[in-house]
Design a protein around this motif. Structure first.
Motif, PDB file in Angstrom:
ATOM      1  N   LEU A 247      -6.379   4.731  10.507  1.00  0.00           N
ATOM      2  CA  LEU A 247      -5.542   3.687   9.924  1.00  0.00           C
ATOM      3  C   LEU A 247      -6.189   3.006   8.722  1.00  0.00           C
ATOM      4  O   LEU A 247      -5.579   2.148   8.102  1.00  0.00           O
ATOM      5  CB  LEU A 247      -5.187   2.636  10.980  1.00  0.00           C
ATOM      6  CG  LEU A 247      -4.292   3.095  12.133  1.00  0.00           C
ATOM      7  CD1 LEU A 247      -3.991   1.934  13.064  1.00  0.00           C
ATOM      8  CD2 LEU A 247      -3.000   3.710  11.614  1.00  0.00           C
ATOM      9  N   GLY A 248      -7.419   3.377   8.404  1.00  0.00           N
ATOM     10  CA  GLY A 248      -8.099   2.778   7.267  1.00  0.00           C
ATOM     11  C   GLY A 248      -8.924   1.571   7.664  1.00  0.00           C
ATOM     12  O   GLY A 248      -8.881   1.109   8.809  1.00  0.00           O
ATOM     13  N   PRO A 249      -9.697   1.036   6.719  1.00  0.00           N
ATOM     14  CA  PRO A 249     -10.589  -0.093   7.025  1.00  0.00           C
ATOM     15  C   PRO A 249      -9.823  -1.396   7.237  1.00  0.00           C
ATOM     16  O   PRO A 249      -8.686  -1.561   6.781  1.00  0.00           O
ATOM     17  CB  PRO A 249     -11.472  -0.179   5.772  1.00  0.00           C
ATOM     18  CG  PRO A 249     -10.621   0.389   4.671  1.00  0.00           C
ATOM     19  CD  PRO A 249      -9.796   1.471   5.313  1.00  0.00           C
TER      20      PRO A 249
ATOM     21  N   VAL B 133       1.663  -3.782   3.691  1.00  0.00           N
ATOM     22  CA  VAL B 133       1.810  -2.377   4.076  1.00  0.00           C
ATOM     23  C   VAL B 133       1.898  -1.497   2.837  1.00  0.00           C
ATOM     24  O   VAL B 133       1.236  -0.451   2.741  1.00  0.00           O
ATOM     25  CB  VAL B 133       3.047  -2.188   4.972  1.00  0.00           C
ATOM     26  CG1 VAL B 133       3.322  -0.705   5.214  1.00  0.00           C
ATOM     27  CG2 VAL B 133       2.853  -2.907   6.303  1.00  0.00           C
ATOM     28  N   ARG B 134       2.692  -1.918   1.853  1.00  0.00           N
ATOM     29  CA  ARG B 134       2.828  -1.117   0.631  1.00  0.00           C
ATOM     30  C   ARG B 134       1.490  -0.977  -0.089  1.00  0.00           C
ATOM     31  O   ARG B 134       1.165   0.090  -0.620  1.00  0.00           O
ATOM     32  CB  ARG B 134       3.855  -1.746  -0.302  1.00  0.00           C
ATOM     33  CG  ARG B 134       5.291  -1.555   0.136  1.00  0.00           C
ATOM     34  CD  ARG B 134       6.263  -1.871  -0.983  1.00  0.00           C
ATOM     35  NE  ARG B 134       7.638  -1.687  -0.552  1.00  0.00           N
ATOM     36  CZ  ARG B 134       8.269  -0.515  -0.521  1.00  0.00           C
ATOM     37  NH1 ARG B 134       7.633   0.576  -0.907  1.00  0.00           N
ATOM     38  NH2 ARG B 134       9.523  -0.435  -0.127  1.00  0.00           N
ATOM     39  N   ALA B 135       0.722  -2.031  -0.098  1.00  0.00           N
ATOM     40  CA  ALA B 135      -0.567  -1.968  -0.785  1.00  0.00           C
ATOM     41  C   ALA B 135      -1.500  -0.959  -0.126  1.00  0.00           C
ATOM     42  O   ALA B 135      -2.297  -0.292  -0.801  1.00  0.00           O
ATOM     43  CB  ALA B 135      -1.209  -3.359  -0.813  1.00  0.00           C
ATOM     44  N   ARG B 136      -1.414  -0.826   1.189  1.00  0.00           N
ATOM     45  CA  ARG B 136      -2.297   0.101   1.894  1.00  0.00           C
ATOM     46  C   ARG B 136      -1.950   1.564   1.621  1.00  0.00           C
ATOM     47  O   ARG B 136      -2.800   2.445   1.753  1.00  0.00           O
ATOM     48  CB  ARG B 136      -2.252  -0.161   3.395  1.00  0.00           C
ATOM     49  CG  ARG B 136      -2.845  -1.492   3.823  1.00  0.00           C
ATOM     50  CD  ARG B 136      -3.103  -1.523   5.310  1.00  0.00           C
ATOM     51  NE  ARG B 136      -4.245  -0.705   5.678  1.00  0.00           N
ATOM     52  CZ  ARG B 136      -5.510  -1.126   5.738  1.00  0.00           C
ATOM     53  NH1 ARG B 136      -5.790  -2.395   5.446  1.00  0.00           N
ATOM     54  NH2 ARG B 136      -6.475  -0.313   6.081  1.00  0.00           N
ATOM     55  N   THR B 137      -0.707   1.849   1.263  1.00  0.00           N
ATOM     56  CA  THR B 137      -0.329   3.243   1.024  1.00  0.00           C
ATOM     57  C   THR B 137      -1.086   3.850  -0.152  1.00  0.00           C
ATOM     58  O   THR B 137      -1.317   5.059  -0.186  1.00  0.00           O
ATOM     59  CB  THR B 137       1.180   3.370   0.760  1.00  0.00           C
ATOM     60  OG1 THR B 137       1.533   2.647  -0.433  1.00  0.00           O
ATOM     61  CG2 THR B 137       1.991   2.840   1.931  1.00  0.00           C
ATOM     62  N   ALA B 138      -1.480   3.015  -1.118  1.00  0.00           N
ATOM     63  CA  ALA B 138      -2.113   3.542  -2.324  1.00  0.00           C
ATOM     64  C   ALA B 138      -3.435   4.229  -2.027  1.00  0.00           C
ATOM     65  O   ALA B 138      -3.818   5.191  -2.712  1.00  0.00           O
ATOM     66  CB  ALA B 138      -2.326   2.412  -3.331  1.00  0.00           C
TER      67      ALA B 138
ATOM     68  N   LEU C  26      -4.062   8.727   2.794  1.00  0.00           N
ATOM     69  CA  LEU C  26      -3.747  10.139   2.617  1.00  0.00           C
ATOM     70  C   LEU C  26      -2.243  10.281   2.387  1.00  0.00           C
ATOM     71  O   LEU C  26      -1.448   9.513   2.927  1.00  0.00           O
ATOM     72  CB  LEU C  26      -4.162  10.895   3.878  1.00  0.00           C
ATOM     73  CG  LEU C  26      -4.482  12.384   3.759  1.00  0.00           C
ATOM     74  CD1 LEU C  26      -5.669  12.607   2.840  1.00  0.00           C
ATOM     75  CD2 LEU C  26      -4.783  12.957   5.139  1.00  0.00           C
ATOM     76  N   VAL C  27      -1.840  11.241   1.574  1.00  0.00           N
ATOM     77  CA  VAL C  27      -0.445  11.527   1.212  1.00  0.00           C
ATOM     78  C   VAL C  27       0.355  10.256   0.900  1.00  0.00           C
ATOM     79  O   VAL C  27       1.357   9.960   1.541  1.00  0.00           O
ATOM     80  CB  VAL C  27       0.257  12.374   2.301  1.00  0.00           C
ATOM     81  CG1 VAL C  27      -0.308  13.762   2.320  1.00  0.00           C
ATOM     82  CG2 VAL C  27       0.187  11.773   3.688  1.00  0.00           C
ATOM     83  N   PRO C  28      -0.061   9.477  -0.100  1.00  0.00           N
ATOM     84  CA  PRO C  28       0.638   8.219  -0.406  1.00  0.00           C
ATOM     85  C   PRO C  28       2.100   8.413  -0.778  1.00  0.00           C
ATOM     86  O   PRO C  28       2.939   7.558  -0.474  1.00  0.00           O
ATOM     87  CB  PRO C  28      -0.168   7.638  -1.575  1.00  0.00           C
ATOM     88  CG  PRO C  28      -0.941   8.781  -2.135  1.00  0.00           C
ATOM     89  CD  PRO C  28      -1.214   9.693  -0.991  1.00  0.00           C
ATOM     90  N   ALA C  29       2.451   9.530  -1.439  1.00  0.00           N
ATOM     91  CA  ALA C  29       3.849   9.718  -1.838  1.00  0.00           C
ATOM     92  C   ALA C  29       4.764   9.807  -0.621  1.00  0.00           C
ATOM     93  O   ALA C  29       5.855   9.222  -0.602  1.00  0.00           O
ATOM     94  CB  ALA C  29       3.984  10.980  -2.696  1.00  0.00           C
TER      95      ALA C  29
END
Length: 395
Positions: free
Chosen positions: A191-193, A257-262, A265-268
């Protein structure tokens, strides 16, 4: 309708016809589920409706939306009724499992957070199709909870228990006859840091069981439905779950949430899923960027299991889903996550070679993954290309 993919063994023209029908059903269902007036359903065979509902897992939502108007499905009406009954049975089983585990948590003072679809159901949301109960507990409580469950009823152990502190994140599944499984997690990966489920959990309607904070719940659903399970990218059931989670978030939480997508993995694909969920939450038909992935999924359901191609080249289907999603997803099969070919395996091996020569063992495992993925790619490309043709010709 069985609990395994239906119509195994369909080939040639029959496969293309049923896949295209399921794609037509998907387009219609997304428009109807967005909240508009139910429009006439496409004239499809029972097989086309069955494939769509089996793969997309949205029968309950469609049944609620159509009500007495389900007759618009024609040959699909009894298929919808049967699929919705199975989904409701699984949802009720999840709720029963929560009522079993909640007293154990309360009695022992163990906090527990129910994740994903279980969080939606425990929070009072609409019933959805489920496969299991995902319950997060503190690492020191995972093994005692598993033992308590086994003492509570006839729970069989499926798999093996991972020790907290290892690179695995869950105990073995516990399964009672006729029920959905319980997965006891002691961590949640990928899930990231900066992710802490225990920072701000919320109560549910089940005393003793918590659910994640709204933004974290949405982020977990998004990552799980795109990164953890690429074969489920864009499923109608997951889009509806994310739409429900989206409605519970504030504008600031959605921005988080949107900021974390950048940086994920596979942001698109993550952004496309989030945009589709946002449209459904607002009552608008989403732009569907996942039709080709859906066509690959339908082909998988129609194929013999595991199929001659997958037996010889076991990375064929994962590669087909990735190629259907796009360049980012295919690249992620090679590098970027612990499931990729060019990184260490998520689990340490336990062979003699792993202990005697760990570097050599890692090299051999990596070489095997690389060779399997490379050999599987041509067949996967053919599957993805055929799925793209099905998507185009079904419009």
């Amino acid at each position: 309708m069985a609990d395994v993919p239906p119509f195994q063994g369909a080939t040639g023209r029959a496969t293309h016809t049923v896949v295209r029908q399921a794609l037509c059903a998907r387009r219609w269902a997304l428009r109807v589920l967005a909240g508009g007036n139910p429009e006439p359903a496409p004239a499809l065979s029972a097989q086309g409706w069955s494939l769509f509902l089996e793969a997309e897992r949205c029968a309950l939502a469609l049944q609620r939306r159509l009500g007495e108007g389900a007759s618009v499905l024609g040959a699909g009406e009894p298929v919808l009724r049967h699929a919705a009954t199975l989904e409701m049975m699984r949802a009720m089983s999840l709720q029963a499992q929560l009522r079993t585990v909640a007293p154990l948590l309360r009695r022992n003072g163990w906090p527990g957070i129910v994740l994903k679809s279980g969080a939606e159901l425990a929070g009072g949301g609409d019933p959805v199709d489920v496969a299991d109960v995902d319950l997060l507990v503190a690492p020191e409580h995972a093994a005692p909870l598993a033992r308590a469950l086994e003492q509570e009823g006839p729970y069989a152990t499926v798999g093996r228990d991972a020790a907290p502190g290892s690179r695995e994140w869950e105990a073995a599944k516990r399964l009672a006859p006729g029920s959905v499984m319980i997965e006891i997690h002691h961590s949640v990966p990928y899930l990231g840091p900066g992710i802490d489920f225990w920072a701000d959990p919320r109560p549910t309607r089940v005393a003793g069981v918590l659910r994640p904070a709204p933004a974290l719940h949405l982020w977990h659903l998004l990552v799980h439905g795109v990164v953890h399970h690429p074969e489920r990218v864009g499923t109608v059931r997951d889009l509806l779950l994310m739409a429900a989670a989206f409605r519970n978030c504030s504008a600031g939480e959605v921005a988080w949430v949107r900021a974390r997508t950048a940086n994920a993995l596979v942001p698109a694909d993550l952004v496309a899923m989030l945009d589709a969920a946002a449209a459904l939450a607002a009552g608008k038909p989403p732009r569907d960027r996942f039709e080709v992935v859906a066509a690959v999924r339908y082909r998988l359901y129609l194929s013999p299991q595991p199929g001659a191609l997958a037996r010889v080249f076991p990375r064929t289907w994962p590669a087909a889903f990735a190629l259907a999603s796009g360049r980012e997803a295919y690249r992620a099969l090679w590098v970027g996550s612990q499931k990729s070919a060019l990184v260490p395996s998520a689990f340490r091996g336990d062979t003699r070679l792993d202990h005697v020569a760990p570097r050599l063992s890692h090299l051999l495992r990596t070489s095997r993954r690389v060779l399997l993925l490379a050999a599987s790619t041509p067949g996967a490309w053919m599957l993805a290309r055929g799925a793209a043709r099905d998507a185009r010709s079904s419009r």
